[in-house]
Design an enzyme around this catalytic site. Structure first.
Site, PDB file in Angstrom:
ATOM      1  N   GLY A 357       0.840  -1.198   0.000  1.00 52.71           N
ATOM      2  CA  GLY A 357       0.000   0.000   0.000  1.00 52.71           C
ATOM      3  C   GLY A 357       0.866   1.235   0.000  1.00 52.71           C
ATOM      4  O   GLY A 357       2.059   1.193  -0.338  1.00 52.71           O
ATOM      5  N   GLY A 358       0.280   2.356   0.419  1.00 50.82           N
ATOM      6  CA  GLY A 358       0.992   3.622   0.394  1.00 50.82           C
ATOM      7  C   GLY A 358       2.222   3.631   1.274  1.00 50.82           C
ATOM      8  O   GLY A 358       3.188   4.320   0.996  1.00 50.82           O
ATOM      9  N   GLY A 360       4.180   0.927   2.051  1.00 48.09           N
ATOM     10  CA  GLY A 360       5.205  -0.033   1.688  1.00 48.09           C
ATOM     11  C   GLY A 360       4.665  -1.444   1.569  1.00 48.09           C
ATOM     12  O   GLY A 360       3.475  -1.695   1.691  1.00 48.09           O
ATOM     13  N   LYS A 377       6.666  -5.055   7.681  1.00 45.25           N
ATOM     14  CA  LYS A 377       6.346  -3.985   6.725  1.00 45.25           C
ATOM     15  C   LYS A 377       7.626  -3.237   6.381  1.00 45.25           C
ATOM     16  O   LYS A 377       8.333  -2.738   7.258  1.00 45.25           O
ATOM     17  CB  LYS A 377       5.313  -3.030   7.318  1.00 45.25           C
ATOM     18  CG  LYS A 377       4.977  -1.867   6.396  1.00 45.25           C
ATOM     19  CD  LYS A 377       3.750  -1.113   6.862  1.00 45.25           C
ATOM     20  CE  LYS A 377       2.497  -1.945   6.697  1.00 45.25           C
ATOM     21  NZ  LYS A 377       1.271  -1.193   6.902  1.00 45.25           N
ATOM     22  N   ASP A 477      -5.900   7.000   8.957  1.00 48.16           N
ATOM     23  CA  ASP A 477      -6.094   6.144   7.781  1.00 48.16           C
ATOM     24  C   ASP A 477      -6.980   4.953   8.125  1.00 48.16           C
ATOM     25  O   ASP A 477      -6.662   3.806   7.818  1.00 48.16           O
ATOM     26  CB  ASP A 477      -4.741   5.665   7.252  1.00 48.16           C
ATOM     27  CG  ASP A 477      -4.792   5.323   5.757  1.00 48.16           C
ATOM     28  OD1 ASP A 477      -5.788   5.703   5.100  1.00 48.16           O
ATOM     29  OD2 ASP A 477      -3.848   4.695   5.259  1.00 48.16           O
TER      30      ASP A 477
END
Length: 705
Positions: A357-358, A360, A377, A477
């Site tokens: 995703g945004g 990584g 991550k 988020d």
């Protein structure tokens, strides 16, 4: 006289019964025969507990996430079998807690009375090896414990990281106090449980006066005044007739060696105090030998000489080395080595990739040694100036503890990369279950009970982030792909705080206003300033997604259903809310709970921040499950007639902020606007845009992307 034999037999039976209730034993060390207890010479050990050569019982070592149990092997009679009243009991024991890192204990030990010796299903870390998240607070536990805790856990309301607590069927202490004792002059003297020194503790329960007293001291004689007294408390409903007595200890991210040096116990009497001088001594830390220092120095010289000969090889090794700057050592012991994580993920190979995703890519890994499954991550962070603040923020977030948050286990830095290590969630993210995918023939469907439990769990996690931790944490988020499901399909919120962390550096994969398009509150896109109300707005979008099984904007939907919140609002207002429920549920759901969820989702999605509820209100109404108790959702601001499409706010353009893609560029935004105008028929002044949707997604024309 004929009645005398009967009376005599009754008297003998009563005497034998009373005698059997006075169980007593003493351990002065645990090697070479064990307790002076009338022939019983052993102790039951489970987990990593072991008896060392010098007779000390070591419950845990300095390895993370371990459990150790030690119980007296036989069950004792804790209640009168006839009346059901709990007997008095008394225990004295000597223990020591030696942390891996000075002043940082992890986690603690507990004196425990339990129906079983195994404590199956118990977890380490803050659970002290006593129970798990599902067991906490259950009356069916029938468990009594006195905890000596060296980590402050906010989930259980701990008062500090050096306290004593009385726990009945829960890890939320019924009474607790900072570790201390009363000296001979009556002064309160602080006692550091994790100092590495020997501490003697006395636990006494008076079954007649209904009082529990806990006393501690770093010496052999018992202080006259207990440091903790809890009354009135009747243990009769808690204890069974026969119970096991012993100790439990655990470690978490931080680790301590928990030692038990001696133990005495007596039923219906006072346990004898232990003479600390006669107990086994704690092992001394290993000293650095002079020969070892010389050998290391000689090795360093050899390496230096070899470096001249093999310059190319040395350059390769330096380039791939795990460089640690001095300030990183001050952050704490949460740092993994790059080599360890590379091995865990099998070289970060694509087969281990869980998603991206945004922030990584995320890989599945198995830590060497403990064989613990984790999610790693890999985040790219380009700002060298902000890297220190970034890592400090990660260390702070790593202290968050809540059953509905994905636990951040640690981190690793390697040049521009940051590797974040989390608990592994075997069922992936919520969006994989929620949205229909034609390519998945056997895609599972979550039942309504599972969905509602997930919503309540995520709401509880947001309340903890907003109000219950020591600092306010804004998630920024909240979305279905950031809600992960554990093995029991419980919802856990992930990626908390990462958006805030990115303020320290640049991230080309996200919008300037950090978040995901489709969940951004309208005021955030105008001001760029995130608040807890922005999280509430995003949670509202999540609630409606869970109810309807659809994304905030569904390009394939009919024009009147294009914008989810507007469609749900229209159906709710007309009393046809059942039309919006996910058809894959096939009508199997709780009407009252669905109504509550829709009402709360619309309330949270209100375009005006001041009109939205707090997460505390959201949790209260979701837990209540009664739609009538939820206040009526305030109507959104009145629309501009048919002129909204012509305003400088951009009309339908504002809807694009709700499209569920965190990688929208300006070119794709323009395409989406054109597609949306054509599909929804919103071109020109006659294409009405509701004030609800218009206000919720404003500011594209202000250049906030």
């Amino acid at each position: 006289m004929s009645e005398n034999p009967i009376f005599f037999l009754a008297f003998v039976a009563l005497f034998l019964s009373a005698a059997s209730q006075h169980d007593e034993f003493v351990y002065t060390g645990f090697g070479g025969g064990g307790a002076a207890n009338g022939g019983r010479s052993n102790i039951s050990l489970t987990g990593v507990a072991e008896i060392e050569n010098n007779g000390i019982l070591r419950l845990t070592n300095d390895t993370s996430r371990l459990i150790g149990h030690a119980f007296y092997p036989s069950a004792l009679q804790f209640r009168n079998a006839t009346t059901g009243d709990a007997f008095s009991f008394s225990a004295a024991f000597a223990f020591a807690i030696v942390p891996e890192y000075p002043t940082l204990g992890g986690h603690g030990l507990a004196f425990v009375i339990s129906p079983t010796k195994e404590l199956k299903g118990a977890l380490p870390s803050q659970y002290l090896g006593l129970m798990n998240a599902a067991d906490v607070g259950n009356f069916s536990n029938h468990l009594f414990a006195v905890e000596f805790d060296t980590v402050q856990d906010f989930e259980f309301g701990d008062i500090n990281d050096n306290h004593i607590g009385i726990d009945i069927n829960s890890l939320v202490s019924n009474a607790s106090v900072a570790a201390a004792y009363y000296g001979g002059d009556g002064a309160n003297v602080s006692l550091n449980l994790k100092s590495g020194g020997t501490v003697q503790a006395w636990v006494d329960y008076d079954g007649v006066a209904k009082v529990i007293n806990v006393t501690v001291a770093p010496f052999s004689s018992k202080p006259a005044v207990p440091i903790l007294s809890f009354h009135p408390v009747d243990l009769s409903p808690i204890l069974h007739d026969r119970m096991f007595v012993g100790f439990s200890a655990s470690t978490g991210l931080l680790a301590s060696s928990h030692y038990l040096l001696g133990w005495s116990f007596k039923m219906n009497g006072v346990a004898q105090s232990l003479d600390l001088a006669s107990l086994p001594s704690l092992p001394h830390p290993k000293k650095k030998a002079t020969a070892l220092i010389i050998a290391v120095s000689a090795t360093a010289v050899i390496i230096l000489i070899a470096a001249v000969i093999g310059a190319a090889y040395l350059f390769y090794k330096i380039k791939n080395a795990d460089v640690i700057e001095p300030w990183e050592l001050e952050i704490g012991p949460h740092r993994f080595s790059y080599k360890e994580l590379k091995r865990a993920t099998k070289g970060f190979r694509d087969r281990e990739l869980l998603g991206f995703g945004g922030f990584g890519k995320v890989y599945k890994g198995t830590l060497p040694g403990s064989r613990t499954e984790v999610a790693v991550k890999r985040v790219s962070h380009e700002s060298r100036q902000g890297i220190r603040e970034f890592v400090a923020e990660i260390a702070s977030i790593g202290r968050l503890r809540h059953r509905n948050l994905v636990q951040l286990l640690g981190w690793c830095r390697r040049r521009a990369d940051l590797l974040l290590v989390y608990d592994y969630m075997p069922n992936g993210s919520l969006d994989n279950f929620l949205f229909f995918d034609e390519s998945k023939a056997d895609q599972p469907v979550l039942s309504w009970a599972e969905r509602f439990r997930i919503l309540r769990g995520v709401a509880s996690a947001l309340l903890y982030l907003h109000e219950e931790w020591e600092h306010v944490v804004i998630h920024r988020d909240v979305k279905a792909s950031n809600v992960l499901l554990d093995a029991d399909l419980n919802g856990r919120l992930g990626d908390f705080g990462l958006a805030k962390l990115y303020e320290h550096g640049a991230n080309p994969s996200t919008t300037r206003v950090v978040g995901t398009l489709g969940y951004l509150a309208p005021e955030l896109t105008r001001t760029g300033k995130a608040t807890t109300s922005c999280d509430v707005f995003a949670f509202g979008a999540l609630v409606l997604e869970v109810v309807c099984g659809r994304r905030p904007i569904e390009s394939k939907a009919p024009p009147e259903e294009l914008v989810l919140v507007e469609w749900v609002w229209e159906r709710w207002s007309s009393g046809r809310w059942a039309d919006v429920v996910d058809p894959r549920l096939e009508g199997v759901y709780d009407n009252e709970e669905v109504a509550v969820a829709i009402k709360v989702g619309l309330w949270c999605s209100h375009p005006a921040a001041a009109a939205r509820p707090t997460m505390r209100e959201v949790v209260r109404y979701l837990d209540g499950g009664d739609a009538a108790e939820v206040p009526d959702v305030p109507s959104p601001p009145a629309s501009d007639g048919g002129h909204e499409g012509k305003s400088d706010h951009g009309g339908f353009e504002d809807f694009v902020h709700s499209y569920p893609s965190s990688s929208f560029g300006k070119g794709s935004i323009a395409s989406a606007i054109a597609l949306g105008r054509e599909e929804a028929g919103l071109v020109g002044p006659d294409g009405p845009v509701s004030s609800f949707a218009y206000s919720s997604l404003s500011s594209l024309s202000r250049g906030s992307v």
